[in-house]
Design a protein around this motif. Sequence first.
Motif, short mmCIF file in Angstrom:
data_model
loop_
_atom_site.label_atom_id
_atom_site.label_comp_id
_atom_site.label_asym_id
_atom_site.label_seq_id
_atom_site.Cartn_x
_atom_site.Cartn_y
_atom_site.Cartn_z
N THR A 120 0.84 -1.21 0.00
CA THR A 120 0.00 0.00 0.00
C THR A 120 0.87 1.26 0.00
OG1 THR A 120 -1.64 1.31 1.21
CG2 THR A 120 -0.25 -0.13 2.54
N THR A 121 0.31 2.31 -0.63
CA THR A 121 0.99 3.62 -0.63
C THR A 121 0.49 4.46 0.55
OG1 THR A 121 -0.78 4.41 -2.06
CG2 THR A 121 1.27 3.75 -3.15
N ALA A 124 -7.02 13.07 -1.12
CA ALA A 124 -5.72 13.60 -1.51
C ALA A 124 -4.89 12.49 -2.12
CB ALA A 124 -4.98 14.18 -0.29
N ARG A 142 2.33 6.65 4.42
CA ARG A 142 3.03 7.92 4.63
C ARG A 142 2.16 9.05 4.09
NH1 ARG A 142 7.32 9.24 -0.01
NH2 ARG A 142 6.29 11.22 0.33
N ASP A 196 -13.32 -0.14 0.25
CA ASP A 196 -12.52 -0.46 -0.94
C ASP A 196 -13.34 -0.05 -2.15
OD1 ASP A 196 -11.22 -1.62 -3.09
OD2 ASP A 196 -10.56 -3.35 -1.92
N GLY A 200 -5.04 7.29 3.83
CA GLY A 200 -3.63 7.06 4.19
C GLY A 200 -3.48 7.16 5.70
N ASP A 237 -10.26 3.93 4.18
CA ASP A 237 -9.18 3.35 3.37
C ASP A 237 -9.51 1.86 3.22
OD1 ASP A 237 -6.28 4.80 2.68
OD2 ASP A 237 -6.27 2.62 2.47
N VAL A 248 -3.24 0.35 7.14
CA VAL A 248 -3.45 1.80 7.02
C VAL A 248 -4.52 2.24 8.02
CG1 VAL A 248 -4.18 3.65 5.46
CG2 VAL A 248 -2.75 1.80 4.59
N ILE A 289 -5.36 10.48 -4.65
CA ILE A 289 -6.06 9.21 -4.89
C ILE A 289 -6.24 8.96 -6.40
CG2 ILE A 289 -7.19 9.03 -2.64
CD1 ILE A 289 -9.69 10.26 -3.83
#
Length: 332
Positions: free
Chosen positions: A130-131, A250, A134, A229, A164, A185, A190, A252
Amino acid sequence: MLNTQDGLDVYKRLVRYYYNGFLNFVLNDEDISALTWSKQQELLQSIVHCSLIKKYPVNNEFSRLYFKKLISCLEKAGQEVHDELYIGLCNIMNNTSDNDLFRYRHHIIGNDFNNIITIKETKNMVVNGTTGMRTWEAAFMLVDWALCNQDVFRDKTVFELGSGVGFTGIVISKFCKPREIILSDCHDDVLKMISDNIEINFPNMTVKEVNNCKSFVNEKHCLGTMNLDWNDNNMENIALKKPPDIIIGADIVYDPSLLLPLCNVIQDFLQSNNNIEIYIASVIRNEATFETFLSILDTKGLTYHKLQQEESVFVEWDNTIQRCLLKIKMLS
Ligand SMILES: C[S@@+](CC[C@H](N)C(=O)[O-])C[C@H]1O[C@@H](n2cnc3c(N)ncnc32)[C@H](O)[C@@H]1O
């Protein structure tokens, strides 16, 4: 404009850099002369002896490089170096207990040292697939816009997509007085990180957990987390009593395979309440991906316009990158 370079006391700038995990700072001759023994003492007070940093330390490797750089700048300019800076560096080098995976960053909002948001996150861009572990640049842009437009959120219910680590939602909850904000999320790690960050920034809240949603409530703030999801979206699965007034997101819009599922979610929300205002902040890394997103919005009968945002006001973000802040609505 947020003045983080010229004019701001070098002590405040150095504290800000340390809290933020920023290493590419430059100190000019004037800064060095201002860093007298007593100013260095003041700095040490804020970065070593401060209770916030003791409780939520910044990354050890960053700390080592920061101390080394600061000492080297002072030494090169012939400025006397405070003993405790050397001692601090030795302590950091002897600290083997550092957890390299996580770090804490402390964001000073609007140069006001009483308004600090602490975020636990990872340094790496992708962790466990996952991004979301952070904070990304678009989150800083969106937060800054929200802080400049607090009335948009006042007394509103807000729903965040792809939250996030939760920086955006936490800042909006703390400073923009929404009635309620849900941070969503799709990744369990996360969602756990979002909960940790809510607990750090809003201690002593009443916490409740029902199905896949957690809520954190005190007399002033109401935050929630939700597993959503975009790929399994079905409005019936979204456990909201009422559709939100505002949706935010933000960074996405980045993965071509997620554009359609994301737009479906947006469309479903708008079909449940066609007055919802949607604000999406993006860093445009690939123009074709972003254009595809806009054309899917078009095909779904959604209208959008680009909001202007020239420079940082309350939090720093990079205004040299290609970016876009969109307001999306249903075609009336
Ligand atoms: C680039 S990160 C941005 C995180 C945060 N908004 C920020 O700006 O710091 C993208 C986020 O979208 C989430 N995401 C990716 N695919 C998703 C999906 N199918 N459904 C919901 N969220 C998703 C990721 O878990 C991640 O948190």
